[in-house]
Motif scaffolding. Structure first.
Motif, mmCIF file in Angstrom:
data_model
loop_
_atom_site.group_PDB
_atom_site.id
_atom_site.type_symbol
_atom_site.label_atom_id
_atom_site.label_comp_id
_atom_site.label_asym_id
_atom_site.label_seq_id
_atom_site.Cartn_x
_atom_site.Cartn_y
_atom_site.Cartn_z
ATOM 1 N N LYS A 296 0.850 -1.168 0.082
ATOM 2 C CA LYS A 296 -0.100 -0.089 0.117
ATOM 3 C C LYS A 296 0.950 1.246 -0.033
ATOM 4 C CE LYS A 296 -3.757 -2.024 2.514
ATOM 5 N NZ LYS A 296 -4.931 -2.246 3.769
ATOM 6 N N GLY A 297 2.009 1.073 -0.091
ATOM 7 C CA GLY A 297 3.189 2.267 -0.093
ATOM 8 C C GLY A 297 3.160 2.802 1.230
ATOM 9 N N GLU A 298 3.295 2.085 2.116
ATOM 10 C CA GLU A 298 3.409 2.495 3.598
ATOM 11 C C GLU A 298 4.919 2.790 3.734
ATOM 12 O OE1 GLU A 298 1.273 0.213 6.557
ATOM 13 O OE2 GLU A 298 -0.796 1.086 5.566
ATOM 14 N N SER A 299 5.981 2.001 2.996
ATOM 15 C CA SER A 299 7.116 2.493 3.329
ATOM 16 C C SER A 299 7.757 3.337 2.570
ATOM 17 C CB SER A 299 8.029 0.885 2.928
ATOM 18 O OG SER A 299 7.827 0.607 1.657
ATOM 19 N N ARG A 300 6.923 4.216 1.943
ATOM 20 C CA ARG A 300 7.533 5.139 0.924
ATOM 21 C C ARG A 300 6.998 6.499 1.313
ATOM 22 N NH1 ARG A 300 11.736 3.518 -1.607
ATOM 23 N NH2 ARG A 300 11.423 5.392 -2.912
ATOM 24 N N THR A 301 6.222 6.419 2.601
ATOM 25 C CA THR A 301 5.865 8.036 3.156
ATOM 26 C C THR A 301 6.976 8.534 3.730
ATOM 27 O OG1 THR A 301 5.503 6.826 5.609
ATOM 28 C CG2 THR A 301 3.673 6.516 3.826
ATOM 29 N N PRO A 302 6.885 9.877 3.647
ATOM 30 C CA PRO A 302 7.836 10.865 4.216
ATOM 31 C C PRO A 302 8.184 10.361 5.848
ATOM 32 C CG PRO A 302 6.348 12.252 3.182
ATOM 33 C CD PRO A 302 5.644 10.631 3.221
ATOM 34 N N ALA A 303 7.488 9.935 6.626
ATOM 35 C CA ALA A 303 7.712 9.476 7.946
ATOM 36 C C ALA A 303 8.628 8.344 7.942
ATOM 37 C CB ALA A 303 6.599 9.112 8.745
ATOM 38 N N TYR A 304 8.017 7.319 7.104
ATOM 39 C CA TYR A 304 9.245 5.948 6.989
ATOM 40 C C TYR A 304 10.603 6.489 6.525
ATOM 41 C CZ TYR A 304 10.256 1.251 6.736
ATOM 42 O OH TYR A 304 10.878 -0.087 6.964
ATOM 43 N N LEU A 305 10.373 7.127 5.408
ATOM 44 C CA LEU A 305 11.766 7.415 4.819
ATOM 45 C C LEU A 305 12.676 8.180 5.609
ATOM 46 C CD1 LEU A 305 10.288 8.142 1.015
ATOM 47 C CD2 LEU A 305 11.768 6.284 1.762
ATOM 48 N N ALA A 306 12.106 8.995 6.248
ATOM 49 C CA ALA A 306 13.052 9.519 7.457
ATOM 50 C C ALA A 306 13.593 8.580 8.331
ATOM 51 C CB ALA A 306 12.411 10.691 8.387
ATOM 52 N N LEU A 307 13.069 7.429 8.536
ATOM 53 C CA LEU A 307 13.645 6.480 9.617
ATOM 54 C C LEU A 307 14.625 5.454 8.699
ATOM 55 C CD1 LEU A 307 10.774 5.429 11.567
ATOM 56 C CD2 LEU A 307 12.625 6.824 12.335
ATOM 57 N N PHE A 308 14.216 4.933 7.528
ATOM 58 C CA PHE A 308 14.753 4.249 6.529
ATOM 59 C C PHE A 308 14.694 4.799 5.186
ATOM 60 C CE2 PHE A 308 12.587 1.932 10.021
ATOM 61 C CZ PHE A 308 13.770 1.526 10.813
ATOM 62 N N PRO A 309 15.793 5.476 4.687
ATOM 63 C CA PRO A 309 15.786 6.265 3.309
ATOM 64 C C PRO A 309 15.711 5.364 2.208
ATOM 65 C CG PRO A 309 17.327 6.980 5.049
ATOM 66 C CD PRO A 309 16.890 5.676 5.744
ATOM 67 N N ALA A 310 16.095 3.999 2.325
ATOM 68 C CA ALA A 310 15.740 3.057 1.206
ATOM 69 C C ALA A 310 14.343 2.700 1.043
ATOM 70 C CB ALA A 310 16.654 1.910 1.552
ATOM 71 N N GLY A 311 13.587 2.990 1.846
ATOM 72 C CA GLY A 311 12.239 2.797 1.600
ATOM 73 C C GLY A 311 11.753 1.271 1.805
ATOM 74 N N GLN A 312 12.614 0.265 2.479
ATOM 75 C CA GLN A 312 12.195 -1.014 2.248
ATOM 76 C C GLN A 312 11.889 -1.631 3.805
ATOM 77 O OE1 GLN A 312 16.235 -2.086 0.840
ATOM 78 N NE2 GLN A 312 15.277 -2.677 -1.081
ATOM 79 N N ILE A 313 11.299 -2.628 3.831
ATOM 80 C CA ILE A 313 11.014 -3.305 5.186
ATOM 81 C C ILE A 313 11.708 -4.612 5.149
ATOM 82 C CG2 ILE A 313 8.755 -2.212 5.719
ATOM 83 C CD1 ILE A 313 7.412 -4.722 4.394
ATOM 84 N N PRO A 314 12.143 -5.032 6.237
ATOM 85 C CA PRO A 314 12.115 -4.865 7.504
ATOM 86 C C PRO A 314 12.953 -3.432 8.019
ATOM 87 C CG PRO A 314 13.332 -6.522 7.576
ATOM 88 C CD PRO A 314 12.819 -6.335 6.178
ATOM 89 N N GLY A 315 12.735 -2.680 8.917
ATOM 90 C CA GLY A 315 13.494 -2.021 9.778
ATOM 91 C C GLY A 315 13.581 -2.162 11.122
ATOM 92 N N VAL A 316 14.609 -1.703 11.882
ATOM 93 C CA VAL A 316 14.771 -1.986 13.097
ATOM 94 C C VAL A 316 15.226 -0.609 14.024
ATOM 95 C CG1 VAL A 316 15.493 -3.132 15.332
ATOM 96 C CG2 VAL A 316 14.578 -4.470 13.375
#
Length: 203
Positions: free
Chosen positions: A35-55
């Protein structure tokens, strides 16, 4: 520790398996990449590659890439051998999983399960690569119980994640008894109760 991911993703599942096996405390933060939730600005601020998983760790540090994460979490445990050569052999399987296994087996699964691609419409080259990867695993497991040493390691975690769903990508494990037996051993070793993952993932 916060784990950002989706339980329908084998790469994310690896993190949960290791964390649960080692009794690590964590908060699971659902992220639906479809659904694109790994490409939101908030997520990209945490994990710039925009991929899951992230810790994200309590001290503010963050780590991405599934096999890097499980290797970090497993340090000092039985899931990652102390012996340097055995640890390098684990790494060998981790690299192989991401280069030769996941891009074929997992991608075929994603196409069929999430995009509605018919089995016969799969890319022949990708299918051949997946079959070759599973054949290599079958040959290896025919002579040993685990991928490295005498017990489960993160090499088994990494390869279990998508192999358990190989049928959803159109791959037949019926003629691969060593893989099937190993999958059963993994479920016991990782304390995976029947249908627990499927229920959690909404499958």
């Amino acid at each position: 520790m916060r784990i950002y991911g989706d339980l329908t993703s084998g790469n994310c599942l690896k993190i949960k398996i290791v964390a649960d096996r080692l009794g690590l405390a964590y908060e699971w933060v659902p992220v639906d990449a479809v659904k694109g939730e790994s490409r939101t600005p908030a997520y990209l601020a945490l994990f710039p590659a925009g991929q899951i998983p992230g810790v994200a760790f309590a001290d503010g540090r963050r780590l991405a890439q599934s096999n890097a994460i499980i290797r970090y979490l497993a340090r000092g445990s039985a899931l990652l051998p102390d012996d340097a050569f055995a640890a390098a052999t684990v790494d060998q399987w981790l690299f192989w999983e991401q280069y030769s296994h996941e891009p074929a087996v997992a991608v075929c699964r994603a196409e069929m399960k999430f995009r509605g691609v018919r089995r016969e419409a799969r890319d022949p080259a990708r299918v051949a690569r997946g079959e070759a990867a599973l054949d290599l695993m079958e040959r290896h497991l025919a002579g040993t119980g685990w991928f490295v040493g005498d017990d489960a390691t993160i090499a088994d975690v990494a390869l279990f994640a998508y192999t358990q769903w190989a049928d959803e990508g159109g791959f037949d494990l019926a003629a691969r008894p060593a893989i099937r037996d190993w999958l059963d051993r993994c479920k016991v070793a990782f304390r995976i109760e029947p249908d627990a993952i499927a229920t959690a993932a909404g499958r």
